[in-house]
Design an enzyme around this catalytic site. Sequence first.
Site, PDB file in Angstrom:
ATOM      1  CD  GLU A   8      -3.145   0.756   2.132  1.00 38.78           C
ATOM      2  OE1 GLU A   8      -3.598  -0.410   2.161  1.00 38.78           O
ATOM      3  OE2 GLU A   8      -3.597   1.680   2.817  1.00 38.78           O
ATOM      4  CG  ASP A 115      -2.140  -0.889   5.163  1.00 38.02           C
ATOM      5  OD1 ASP A 115      -1.041  -1.394   4.854  1.00 38.02           O
ATOM      6  OD2 ASP A 115      -2.292   0.301   5.481  1.00 38.02           O
ATOM      7  CG  ASP A 117      -7.237  -1.241   6.528  1.00 39.45           C
ATOM      8  OD1 ASP A 117      -7.201  -1.359   5.289  1.00 39.45           O
ATOM      9  OD2 ASP A 117      -6.589  -0.362   7.127  1.00 39.45           O
ATOM     10  CE1 TYR A 322       1.933   4.899   6.959  1.00 42.47           C
ATOM     11  CE2 TYR A 322       0.268   3.708   8.204  1.00 42.47           C
ATOM     12  CZ  TYR A 322       0.614   4.545   7.164  1.00 42.47           C
ATOM     13  OH  TYR A 322      -0.350   5.026   6.339  1.00 42.47           O
TER      14      TYR A 322
END
Length: 838
Positions: A8, A115, A117, A322
């Site tokens: 990502e 990611d 999600d 991050y």
Amino acid sequence: MKVLNVAEKPSVARSIANVLSRDHRTEETKSPFNKLFKLDYKLRDLDVEMWITSVSGHLKNLKYPTKYQNWEKWDPIIILKEAEIENNISTDKQNLEQNLKNFAAMCSRLILWLDCDREGENIAFEVLEVCRESNPSIQVYRAHFSAVTQVDVRRALDTLKQPDENLSNSVLARQEIDLRIGASFTRFQTLLLQKQFNLSSIISYGPCQIPTLGFVVGRQKEIDSFIKEQFWFLQSEDDNKCIYNWEREHLFDEFIVALLFERCYQDNAKVINVQQKDVQKWKPYPLCTIEFEKLASKKLKISAHKAMELAEKLYNKGYISYPRTETNKFPPTINLQNIIRDQQNHPIWGDYANKLINSAFEYPKAGNKDDKAHPPIHPVKMMIENEAQNKQEWDIYQLITRHFLACCSKNAKGSETTITLQINDEFFSKTGLVIKEKNFLEIYIYDEWSQIQVPNYQCGEIIKIKLTLQKGSTSPPKPMTEAELIGLMDKNGIGTDATIHEHINTIQEREYAIKKGQIIKPTKIGLALVESYEILGFTLHQPFLRAVMEQRMNEVAQGKMEKSQIVQTTINEMTIILKQLQEKQNLIIKTFGQYLEALKNYDQDNNDDNDDNQNNNQSKLHTNQEDQINQNQQKTIKNNKMLKDKKSDDLPSLCQFCNSQCLTFKQLTGNSIKICPKLCQIQDDISQNALNQSKKNKDNCFLCNICQNFMKIRYSKIKQTNFLGCSSYPKCNQTIFLPDSVKTIKTIDRQCNKCKSTMFSIQFSENSNQVNQNSFFCLYPGCQQTIRADWKQNCKDQNQSNRGQNSEKLPFQPHAQNGNFKNKDSFSNQQKFPQKKN
DNA sequence: GCAAGGTC
């Protein structure tokens, strides 16, 4: 065989490459930030060449075609309901699109490392669509990882799955709904209000920004409608100047506190308990974005928006991990000791890091949030102060590192001593603290734990104290801080960890709110907008609309509902609201205008830093005094209930006048006294003593039910009749009129068996209707024992006719404006006796 | 000129 891996963001691509091979090759691509890493790898017994690259978030963006650009031309209902929407690759992402097309054409497999999600799943589909355009036969896999570590990445490669279209669709639904609602409502509001009120900014509507504003306005209204309420409390202080707090904290009834004060007043207190226990101050949880923003705002006075900007820079320079993470527990695969070792040579906290490594390390607490994509924010490279670009950057790095080291430390330990004193039947206490081990507090300068000294008393000891009756008042709610707002948004699901600070920024850009220091307040436009919604009965500023949206997204994500169903349902609901707004547009203009007018000095007042909310009349638009009074009464009742609960001896005791639950107190002698919370009747040793006293003076009858002084039989020259008047007249005007038929009246040595008041012998005139012309009566207001119905009516009429006519001639006429005693009105209104006043 | 969500 070549395998294309897409992450990502660039950092994840680099980490994956690092994890898989130290010998990877780095190549430039069409996008300067998104490198391509190449390495040889054995994937399930196959020798493959891994190509690892990245995108930068979403590739596509939803928007209306250019033909809808003219706001005036299109009915917002069309924009909301019918206008087609394009979902194209954003112009700034076309180089990434080209990268993917080029690489995919040369690879036979695609592994999606987005990611884990919902948004990541959606980006995964954006990536695979682009890749399939250049290579329709490419085999697609989805990697699931909870951290980019050796163990997690290899495990992900061993357990590759298929991307989940439901998850992706839930995001598409959210995107479409947000755009349609945002664009249509923003256009409607702006076209309606901007010119009319000569506003510079657009009047945007967004399902996150407006509820954010709603929180800010809600708090302001609480502050503006606050009415200060006085309370009273007892406090005791010993010879060591140690102040002990009352167990009841405070009560809203002065009389009862005064009564308790009188009953407790003495020089001594008994130490009835000295309790010592070990206590800990907990170290912080690992740092997620929300917590990081709150800390930056609260402890560093750096706004959430600025803090994120600084954190992103630190991340891009490789100093911290991050910064956009929901996770507040470290995955077991991350090597925390290594992260601490990186700080061992730090000039400020190197020694502390050493101590952790050598002995003091303790595994961090695990929070309950995990986005399965990023670990908690932590340092990844040591930075010394002069390496930082500015003080704020240094402060942010320091916060993150100190927080991390604190997480890896032990809790602080202390010993708490609570001394409880008893004075009569009241209890007071004081808690002291001795810190034994500071542990994490040595490094975590953002938290405090203060030692509190208490004297060394033994249980059972009698000590000298000074008891005082103190007065205080309730204070208005505190203005909203940014940290609080972040907390509210997080709790109500408004925005995500990555966007919360942006919404707070948006309401300021739109001039809906203004931030001064850490305090955020609505502007008059913000207030007028929310007030208009409220007046017109819309709940657009409430957080639950977003919660419903979230629920629906979950249903799509779980495959229980189709994306199109959710979009259709939501848009239909919002169409009804938008149509109603359109129908009521004149009313909206009127309401909005009225608010702007009423608030014309509001922003200026805000800028004057006028925090004295009691004086800010301009903003008091909705002060509902009656509601507030009701609230206050509720509070009093609650307090009284507390009082009762603590001392009740379970006897049913309802006030005979007003039916309220009486409070029951136990005396040292073991006897109980009862007091009606509305003070209708007092049956206790004090009044009993007073009654006994009154007998010594035959003129005194009983205690005035308003001021507790004696009532006396008096004679009115004007009316030429007897009446009962308060001995403290003119301070208290309590008066009990007697019917004209009373010829003579005198006290007798006899008590009413119901209310214990002194009784009267009354002789009536011969022509009266009284059956018994010479009887004993109790005249205590409200006591129904011996008072006859015709009397009540008779006296009531008399009082009615007296009122207002010759008040100067009738100084004993009861009135409500004495002001020295609380609850008089409510008291009087409860009276069933003739001298009732309104 | 509109939203919110990714990201640099």
